[in-house]
Write an enzyme that holds these catalytic residues in place. Structure first.
Site, mmCIF file in Angstrom:
data_model
loop_
_atom_site.group_PDB
_atom_site.id
_atom_site.type_symbol
_atom_site.label_atom_id
_atom_site.label_comp_id
_atom_site.label_asym_id
_atom_site.label_seq_id
_atom_site.Cartn_x
_atom_site.Cartn_y
_atom_site.Cartn_z
ATOM 1 N N ARG A 164 0.841 -1.220 0.000
ATOM 2 C CA ARG A 164 0.000 0.000 0.000
ATOM 3 C C ARG A 164 0.872 1.265 0.000
ATOM 4 O O ARG A 164 0.572 2.241 0.699
ATOM 5 C CB ARG A 164 -0.928 0.045 1.226
ATOM 6 C CG ARG A 164 -1.903 -1.093 1.317
ATOM 7 C CD ARG A 164 -2.980 -1.029 0.235
ATOM 8 N NE ARG A 164 -4.040 -1.951 0.535
ATOM 9 C CZ ARG A 164 -3.999 -3.257 0.279
ATOM 10 N NH1 ARG A 164 -2.946 -3.773 -0.322
ATOM 11 N NH2 ARG A 164 -5.013 -4.029 0.590
ATOM 12 N N SER A 236 -10.487 -1.168 4.440
ATOM 13 C CA SER A 236 -9.601 -1.418 5.588
ATOM 14 C C SER A 236 -9.170 -0.070 6.163
ATOM 15 O O SER A 236 -8.624 0.759 5.442
ATOM 16 C CB SER A 236 -8.347 -2.173 5.160
ATOM 17 O OG SER A 236 -8.665 -3.429 4.639
ATOM 18 N N GLU A 332 -4.507 3.090 7.366
ATOM 19 C CA GLU A 332 -4.271 3.025 5.930
ATOM 20 C C GLU A 332 -4.983 4.212 5.279
ATOM 21 O O GLU A 332 -4.550 4.745 4.255
ATOM 22 C CB GLU A 332 -4.829 1.717 5.370
ATOM 23 C CG GLU A 332 -4.399 1.461 3.950
ATOM 24 C CD GLU A 332 -5.414 0.682 3.141
ATOM 25 O OE1 GLU A 332 -5.927 1.259 2.148
ATOM 26 O OE2 GLU A 332 -5.693 -0.477 3.472
HETATM 27 N N1 EPU Z 1 -9.855 -11.526 10.554
HETATM 28 C C1 EPU Z 1 -10.439 -11.729 11.790
HETATM 29 N N2 EPU Z 1 -11.446 -10.877 12.168
HETATM 30 C C2 EPU Z 1 -11.884 -9.874 11.371
HETATM 31 C C3 EPU Z 1 -11.269 -9.670 10.120
HETATM 32 C C4 EPU Z 1 -10.259 -10.520 9.739
HETATM 33 O O1 EPU Z 1 -10.077 -12.636 12.547
HETATM 34 O O2 EPU Z 1 -12.811 -9.179 11.801
HETATM 35 C C5 EPU Z 1 -8.826 -12.486 10.106
HETATM 36 C C6 EPU Z 1 -9.397 -13.440 9.076
HETATM 37 O O3 EPU Z 1 -9.975 -14.545 9.665
HETATM 38 C C7 EPU Z 1 -8.207 -13.812 8.249
HETATM 39 C C8 EPU Z 1 -7.367 -12.559 8.293
HETATM 40 O O4 EPU Z 1 -7.814 -11.804 9.409
HETATM 41 O O5 EPU Z 1 -7.471 -14.845 8.871
HETATM 42 C C9 EPU Z 1 -7.409 -11.768 7.001
HETATM 43 O O6 EPU Z 1 -8.721 -11.275 6.776
HETATM 44 P P1 EPU Z 1 -9.207 -10.806 5.319
HETATM 45 O O7 EPU Z 1 -8.999 -11.903 4.341
HETATM 46 O O8 EPU Z 1 -10.592 -10.278 5.468
HETATM 47 O O9 EPU Z 1 -8.178 -9.688 4.898
HETATM 48 P P2 EPU Z 1 -7.548 -8.439 5.682
HETATM 49 O O10 EPU Z 1 -6.126 -8.753 6.027
HETATM 50 O O11 EPU Z 1 -8.432 -8.035 6.796
HETATM 51 C C10 EPU Z 1 -6.566 -7.411 3.497
HETATM 52 C C11 EPU Z 1 -6.593 -6.093 2.788
HETATM 53 C C12 EPU Z 1 -7.917 -5.883 2.084
HETATM 54 C C13 EPU Z 1 -8.090 -7.003 1.076
HETATM 55 C C14 EPU Z 1 -8.026 -8.344 1.810
HETATM 56 C C15 EPU Z 1 -8.058 -9.519 0.861
HETATM 57 C C16 EPU Z 1 -5.140 -4.593 4.030
HETATM 58 C C17 EPU Z 1 -5.045 -3.432 4.948
HETATM 59 N N3 EPU Z 1 -6.361 -5.020 3.741
HETATM 60 O O12 EPU Z 1 -7.554 -7.346 4.515
HETATM 61 O O13 EPU Z 1 -7.859 -4.650 1.381
HETATM 62 O O14 EPU Z 1 -9.316 -6.897 0.395
HETATM 63 O O15 EPU Z 1 -6.784 -8.448 2.560
HETATM 64 O O16 EPU Z 1 -6.860 -9.608 0.170
HETATM 65 O O17 EPU Z 1 -4.104 -5.109 3.584
HETATM 66 C C18 EPU Z 1 -8.294 -2.326 1.666
HETATM 67 O O18 EPU Z 1 -7.083 -2.160 1.558
HETATM 68 O O19 EPU Z 1 -9.095 -1.373 1.836
HETATM 69 C C19 EPU Z 1 -8.816 -3.684 1.628
HETATM 70 C C20 EPU Z 1 -10.110 -3.963 1.803
#
Ligand code: EPU
Length: 336
Positions: A164, A236, A332
């Site tokens: 990012r 995010s 972010e």
């Molecule tokens: N998780 C939890 N609780 C929650 C949310 C997530 O335990 O409330 C755990 C999930 O179970 C999983 C892990 O966290 O093990 C990752 O969750 P998720 O796949 O939803 O992805 P994220 O890390 O929360 C990132 C990006 C998103 C992108 C997704 C999918 C960042 C800051 N965010 O989110 O990007 O869509 O991966 O690749 O890197 C954005 O940048 O605005 C965005 C939405």
């Protein structure tokens, strides 16, 4: 060119903040942008920002200055071979319309980035990413204009891309305005399905296709991420922290379920969403701002929240995360 004074930014930020800017300027072409920059008007105001669709912004209040927006929405194939195409796209083109166009043409590379709000210019500034793909993987070059009206082409290698992150957010912040981005798309897809349950969702419909990946990603996002038209948000809110592996191992003895993604021998990335949920914040509200009930990494405007209310909630969460895990998480979303 559109030019309006005391203009409401309600339609230009997905958090749904009803704030005003002193002057809003929207240009349709590179020439219009150059004419505006060379008019000297920028320097007559206190400050300026350039926005995309406002899907990664949080306004603290009215903006005393100029808000600029690109309406350059051209799209052209600049090179085509048996294996790939190069597509040059205007910064104001809606990102997901571009992804849809690629999928329809059978051009592979951006299908995992389906349904991300925002525009082409911001994709190259923010290095948007999701489901194992970052836009830097397909960017060839970025065309930008300096504040004196001179243009420059940045090869991908000159953009200092990171998670990012790019040179346009750091050393050159505010110094250049992105006008076009050229992407390389492949005619033979290499499917990247190893993130979460993407593979099982795609393969449930048979052999993978670009359309099947796009549909699966869109469905996953729609299930987890709130629609900004209904509940103001900016995706995010925090980036996922990267911590030393030794620290992660120590945390794991206390929190055996803590997930991680390897970054290098020494570093791991930890999902901030997990840290926040495990700290008990998921679904909690503070005033009119809240933590989304389905994705703890997303902060939402329950209706009528001010930027300050959202920032206060974010600060409280950061403090708790630091107290509990000794990890500092950072927004972010850009505060304006
Ligand atoms: N998780 C939890 N609780 C929650 C949310 C997530 O335990 O409330 C755990 C999930 O179970 C999983 C892990 O966290 O093990 C990752 O969750 P998720 O796949 O939803 O992805 P994220 O890390 O929360 C990132 C990006 C998103 C992108 C997704 C999918 C960042 C800051 N965010 O989110 O990007 O869509 O991966 O690749 O890197 C954005 O940048 O605005 C965005 C939405």
């Amino acid at each position: 060119m559109k030019r309006q004074e005391n203009y409401s930014l309600l339609g230009h930020n997905t958090f749904g903040m009803d704030v005003q800017t002193t002057l809003f300027v929207e240009y349709d072409t590179v020439d219009e942008l150059r004419t505006f920059l060379q008019s000297g008007e920028l320097t007559r105001h206190e400050r300026y920002i350039h926005i995309g669709s406002g899907s990664n912004l949080l306004f603290a209040g009215d903006y005393q200055g100029i808000v600029m927006h690109s309406a350059i929405r051209t799209i052209e194939v600049t090179e085509e071979t048996d294996t790939h195409v190069l597509v040059r796209v205007g910064s104001g083109y809606v990102w997901d319309d571009f992804v849809n166009h690629c999928v329809m043409q059978g051009w592979a590379g951006v299908e995992n980035l389906s349904a991300i709000p925002g525009e082409v210019g911001a994709s190259a500034v923010q290095n948007i990413g999701a489901y194992g793909v970052e836009v830097k993987d397909v960017i060839v070059c970025v065309e930008a204009m300096a504040l004196d009206g001179n243009t420059r082409v940045f090869a991908k290698e000159e953009c200092s891309y990171g998670y990012r992150d790019s040179i346009f957010k750091r050393e050159l912040r505010g110094a250049y305005i992105v006008t076009h981005v050229t992407y390389r798309l492949e005619k033979t897809p290499t499917y990247r399905l190893d993130y979460g349950d993407l593979r099982s969702r795609v393969e449930a419909h048979g052999e993978p296709t670009l359309k099947a990946v796009r549909d699966a990603v869109t469905e996953i996002r729609n299930n987890k991420l709130p629609d900004p038209k209904i509940l103001g948000n900016a995706g995010s809110f925090f980036t996922n922290p990267v911590i030393p592996r030794a620290k992660y191992e120590a945390l794991k003895t206390q929190y055996p379920n803590i997930p991680s993604y390897p970054i290098s021998e020494e570093l791991v990335k930890v999902p901030a969403g997990w840290l926040i949920e495990n700290a008990g914040w998921k679904g909690k509200a503070l005033g009119r701002a809240a933590v989304h009930e389905k994705q703890a990494l997303v902060l939402v405007n329950l209706g009528g929240a001010t930027g300050h209310e959202v920032m206060t909630l974010a600060e409280r969460i950061c403090e708790d995360i630091y107290t509990m895990y000794g990890i500092r998480i950072t927004p972010e979303v850009n505060y304006v």
